[in-house]
Design an enzyme around this catalytic site. Structure first.
Site, PDB file in Angstrom:
ATOM      1  N   ASP A  30    -118.863 -26.971 -86.088  1.00  0.00           N
ATOM      2  CA  ASP A  30    -119.329 -27.356 -87.424  1.00  0.00           C
ATOM      3  C   ASP A  30    -118.872 -28.772 -87.804  1.00  0.00           C
ATOM      4  O   ASP A  30    -118.270 -28.983 -88.858  1.00  0.00           O
ATOM      5  CB  ASP A  30    -118.804 -26.373 -88.474  1.00  0.00           C
ATOM      6  CG  ASP A  30    -119.058 -24.920 -88.107  1.00  0.00           C
ATOM      7  OD1 ASP A  30    -120.121 -24.634 -87.544  1.00  0.00           O
ATOM      8  OD2 ASP A  30    -118.182 -24.077 -88.382  1.00  0.00           O
ATOM      9  N   GLU A 215    -128.266 -22.141 -92.885  1.00  0.00           N
ATOM     10  CA  GLU A 215    -126.883 -22.371 -93.297  1.00  0.00           C
ATOM     11  C   GLU A 215    -126.542 -23.830 -93.030  1.00  0.00           C
ATOM     12  O   GLU A 215    -127.396 -24.636 -92.662  1.00  0.00           O
ATOM     13  CB  GLU A 215    -125.934 -21.442 -92.531  1.00  0.00           C
ATOM     14  CG  GLU A 215    -126.069 -21.550 -91.018  1.00  0.00           C
ATOM     15  CD  GLU A 215    -125.183 -20.562 -90.281  1.00  0.00           C
ATOM     16  OE1 GLU A 215    -124.293 -19.971 -90.907  1.00  0.00           O
ATOM     17  OE2 GLU A 215    -125.375 -20.406 -89.064  1.00  0.00           O
TER      18      GLU A 215
END
Length: 451
Positions: A30, A215
């Site tokens: 991420d 997301e």
């Protein structure tokens, strides 16, 4: 053959440069990259193996590190900046410190992160920790940001002077000037979740766009356009898509893919996009160091380019990554830019994937590794880390696979992993493409270095 210098294969301590993944001593996912003070700072999440008592087949994250680099090649790990059991509002040992972000405003650095809140709250919340420097120390606020129930925060500082926070599946709201609260003038809407209704602050910027399991939104502004980029599931795994708008809170128009599904089926792919020294870059993750487990990921980087109309050209993931390799450092040629079809790339040790890979040559095979800088290569020796099962002849060339060899290593018998030094008459200059070719037998090569 020149004398072989046998060395212990302590690969876990070797320095490697200028190829993917870029963080090589721990798992990182991420990735949010930001440019502060002329450097790139990288704020990823940190995958670990689940301790006993935690779900063993799921993501497990307990803290955040920050890394910095001036060349996107050599990265400094500044250590842990936020950890789960030192944030007042986070449920202890929840292992859910997911995708973060960090921005600079009003003389402070604001680090935004999601986690599972303490008992009684449920779901996810987003908090902020504040520092005077991009590497910390960061002091977490005692409570999460009211009005945000979700994950994966990203903050866009728009040219209109406002800061906007995106989270979850593309929800967006304006922040107050203190960067710790949502602004009072945000829109609100009632959203149904099954039989429940709840009031949500902000706007749903992905409404009407492809957004299955969306997301990790990352928003940025470029050339008069706002870009909302995000992972979503197109078939069974995530792609990176994007949409454009003239307003930070939308509406956004879907434009296409930034990156398609990972070829090996790695389920997730989160990312960020920055401009550094005039070049745009895409930071993303893949499970290179955990090929049988896509819950332990590693950060990679590619160059990114725009079309004249502002749309983004699709990015193809590479092993080579970005950056110019210093010829005097160990060049991990298995992170190639091109190779012949009769070559294999294998893990050195399947019990410890962090040890990296080797390039397996056979007669007639070749490999190209681009953008090697020879400006510091003043010696007249090249060293190859080689293993063979028998005789082999390897040549080191620059420019092309058919150029005259700089050096030829003729190995006459089976050898374990050894450093094979070979004299060279002429040291290359400038930036060159490096080639290794195999003229006879077979051999595995870990790295090449011009000492």
């Amino acid at each position: 053959m020149k004398k072989l210098l046998v060395s212990l294969l302590l690969l876990s301590t070797l320095s490697v440069y200028a190829q993917n993944p870029v963080i090589r001593h721990l798992y990182s996912a991420d990735p949010t990259a930001r440019v502060f003070n002329g450097k790139v700072y990288l704020y990823p999440s940190h995958d670990i193996f689940p301790p006993e008592g935690q779900r063993q087949d799921w993501f497990c994250m307990e803290d955040y590190h920050v890394f910095s680099s001036e060349d996107l090649i050599d990265w400094t790990d500044h250590g842990v900046i936020v950890t789960q059991n030192k944030v007042p509002w986070v449920r202890p040992n929840s292992y859910s410190m997911w995708a973060p972000d960090c921005v600079y405003r009003n003389g402070k650095y604001y680090f935004y992160f999601p986690s599972a809140p303490a008992a009684g709250r449920g779901g996810f919340a987003v908090g902020v920790a504040i520092a005077d420097n991009p590497e910390g120390p960061f002091i977490p606020e005692p409570e999460p940001i009211a009005g945000i129930n979700g994950i994966d925060p990203c903050v866009l500082q728009a040219s209109d002077g406002n800061a906007y926070i995106f989270w979850g599946n593309g929800r967006c709201a304006k922040l107050k000037e203190n960067m710790k609260e949502l602004a009072d003038d945000n829109p609100k809407e009632v959203v149904k979740w099954g039989n429940r209704e709840m009031e949500m602050v902000g706007a749903n910027c992905l409404q009407g766009l492809p957004n299955r399991q969306a997301e990790g939104p990352f928003a940025f502004e470029y050339n008069g356009n706002y870009y909302l980029t995000y992972p979503y599931v197109r078939e069974n795994t995530e792609v990176l898509g994007y949409a454009m708008s003239k307003n930070p809170m939308g509406p956004y128009e879907y434009k296409g893919l930034i990156m398609a599904e990972h070829a090996n089926g790695c389920w997730t792919n989160h990312h960020s996009i920055i401009n550094y020294k005039g070049q745009w870059y895409l930071f993303y993750h893949h499970n290179d160091y955990s090929p049988n487990d896509d819950k332990r990921r590693s950060v990679c980087i590619e160059k990114l380019f725009f079309n004249p109309d502002g749309t983004i050209q699709e990015v193809k993931p590479t092993l080579r990554g970005v950056g110019i390799s210093d010829a005097t450092k160990q060049i991990q040629i298995e992170r190639y830019s091109d190779k012949s079809n009769n070559m294999d790339i294998q893990y050195l040790d399947t019990t410890n994937y962090f040890k990296g890979w080797s390039s397996d040559f056979q007669k007639g095979s070749w490999l190209r590794y681009n953008d090697v800088d020879f400006s510091k290569a003043t010696g007249k020796q090249v060293t190859l880390m080689v293993k063979t099962d028998g005789k082999a002849t390897l040549s080191v060339r620059v420019g092309s696979a058919t150029a005259a060899p700089l050096a030829v290593a003729k190995i006459k018998k089976r050898i374990p992993w050894c450093e094979v030094p070979v004299k060279i008459k002429n040291v290359p200059t400038g930036k060159q493409d490096l080639f290794v070719t195999c003229e006879d037998g077979s051999a595995s090569v870990d790295w090449v270095q011009f000492k």
